[in-house]
Design an enzyme around this catalytic site. Structure first.
Site, mmCIF file in Angstrom:
data_model
loop_
_atom_site.group_PDB
_atom_site.id
_atom_site.type_symbol
_atom_site.label_atom_id
_atom_site.label_comp_id
_atom_site.label_asym_id
_atom_site.label_seq_id
_atom_site.Cartn_x
_atom_site.Cartn_y
_atom_site.Cartn_z
ATOM 1 N N HIS A 119 -17.005 7.984 -18.480
ATOM 2 C CA HIS A 119 -17.092 9.451 -18.485
ATOM 3 C C HIS A 119 -18.494 9.921 -18.103
ATOM 4 C CE1 HIS A 119 -15.264 13.282 -20.497
ATOM 5 N NE2 HIS A 119 -15.467 13.418 -19.190
ATOM 6 N N ARG A 155 -9.410 14.794 -15.645
ATOM 7 C CA ARG A 155 -8.998 14.447 -16.997
ATOM 8 C C ARG A 155 -7.963 13.333 -16.906
ATOM 9 N NH1 ARG A 155 -12.915 16.649 -18.293
ATOM 10 N NH2 ARG A 155 -13.257 18.325 -19.812
ATOM 11 N N GLU A 192 -5.469 -0.226 -21.892
ATOM 12 C CA GLU A 192 -4.446 -0.721 -20.975
ATOM 13 C C GLU A 192 -5.024 -1.026 -19.594
ATOM 14 O OE1 GLU A 192 -2.823 1.322 -24.317
ATOM 15 O OE2 GLU A 192 -4.196 2.075 -22.766
#
Length: 392
Positions: free
Chosen positions: A274, A233, A262
């Site tokens: 993901h 995560r 970022e």
């Protein structure tokens, strides 16, 4: 016999949904008063939870999209599918190590920026390939933080690739320890593991204790030129500190499954969308596992792989009616349940009581029928969260 209602909140693998027999289950995405919910990424936070709900099944490992504490307070069991996507994630971790070691992404971008005819391109390739010189995995050290179903598979496959492997998990289960290659070394602290590893792969759940697990201070302990892989995560890693470590040349690569504005385009970052469990096999495995667990819970009251209820498996007693009670883990709950049954003339044929933290769960097989009045009386006991008679 009434049908159980299963509501799906995402597209769930047909192999999983096929585990619910049509003669006993109604399965749809739009149902009122469902007995169970099956979901993948849909969030239950802020969603109105119907009083009929008895169980939630997450077709995956993480349950951050489910308000587990609220479900516990309602006596609703929450199930997940630990290990069902382990092979898919393991393969992606190996992919991540190879991408980092062989500078594949930068090399790919270099080739896509070439133009000209075959001779011109060939000359550019020969002149430019030296900047993408990489290294091989055998002999390198992989540190695995978290030795659950995924971490064990990652550690074992790294051994097969010729890597040295060290692992850290103070809460490793006996079952996972049996599965772990005997040559995997034990690290006694995260700090020890970080200081010894060329690659570090994270396989821990996101809880308060793991949020920001890899921070600026711990990054300073890592070898110069090491690679950090995060397929767990995003918040387990302090991304700002990682980007700074990359800029300063401490880290070689940060490979993760969680793109952010970022980190996008930053040198040294390999961010995937993901993809950890994004294989058909993993989706099928997760859906089948969670469907089987929901069926077992609804039809027998047995609890397997719940994230909030204790493990509780009691063989059905022939000819008996089954009672399932979830309650706060406080003294004399079993005594009060037994007293209610005794006062109603109901003999207990078998009983199992298990607890987990603040929650306890009791399965009781009784001779005879369980009238609604008995269930209502049990619900009136202070501390009882949910009561149901299993519909045979």
């Amino acid at each position: 016999m009434n049908k159980y209602k299963i509501q799906t909140l995402n597209n769930i693998s047909p192999k999983g949904l096929g585990r619910f027999p049509l003669e006993r289950y109604e399965v749809a995405s739009d149902l009122s008063e469902p007995d169970g919910l099956v979901l993948r990424s849909a969030s239950l936070h802020g969603m109105a939870i119907p009083p009929s709900l008895k169980a939630v099944g997450r077709a995956g490992a993480g349950t951050n999209n489910i308000p587990v504490a609220e479900m516990s307070s309602r006596g609703v069991a929450v199930f997940n599918a630990p290990g069902a996507n382990a092979n898919a994630v393991k393969e992606l971790v190996v992919t991540g190590m190879l991408l980092a070691a062989r500078n594949i992404i930068a090399a790919w971008d270099f080739v896509h920026g070439l133009d000209g005819d075959a001779d011109t391109m060939g000359q550019a390739v020969e002149a430019g390939k030296k900047q993408f010189k990489g290294f091989e995995l055998p002999g390198r050290t992989l540190g695995v933080v978290g030795l659950g179903a995924i971490g064990v598979k990652v550690a074992n496959v790294a051994q097969d690739l010729g890597m040295q492997v060290i692992g850290y998990d103070p809460a490793i289960t006996v079952g996972n320890a049996w599965q772990l290659d005997a040559s995997v070394e034990q690290a006694h602290t995260v700090e020890e593991l970080l200081s010894r590893s060329d690659f570090v792969s994270l396989h821990v759940p996101l809880i308060d204790a793991t949020r920001g697990l890899i921070n600026a201070d711990r990054l300073k302990l890592m070898k110069t030129g090491a690679t950090l892989l995060n397929f767990s995560r995003a918040p387990i890693v302090d991304e700002t500190a990682v980007l700074q470590a990359l800029e300063q040349g401490g880290l070689h690569r940060y490979v993760c499954d969680f793109p952010t504005p970022e980190a996008r385009g930053r040198a040294g970052v390999i961010a995937l969308p993901h993809l950890g469990a994004s294989t058909q096999e993993a989706e099928d495995n997760c859906a089948v596992m969670v469907a089987d667990q929901l069926r077992d819970y609804l039809e027998t009251g047995n609890v397997r792989n719940s994230v909030n209820f204790p493990e509780a498996v009691l063989p059905m007693t022939d000819g008996a009616a089954r009672l399932a009670v979830a309650n706060r883990n406080v003294p004399n709950m079993v005594g009060q349940i037994s007293t209610v049954l005794a006062q109603r003339g109901l003999n207990i044929a078998d009983l199992l009581n298990k607890s987990r933290g603040d929650l306890a769960y009791t399965l009781v097989d009784v001779d005879g029928e369980l009238p609604d009045a008995v269930l209502d009386e049990l619900r009136g006991i202070d501390g009882v969260l949910s009561v149901r008679a299993i519909d045979h």
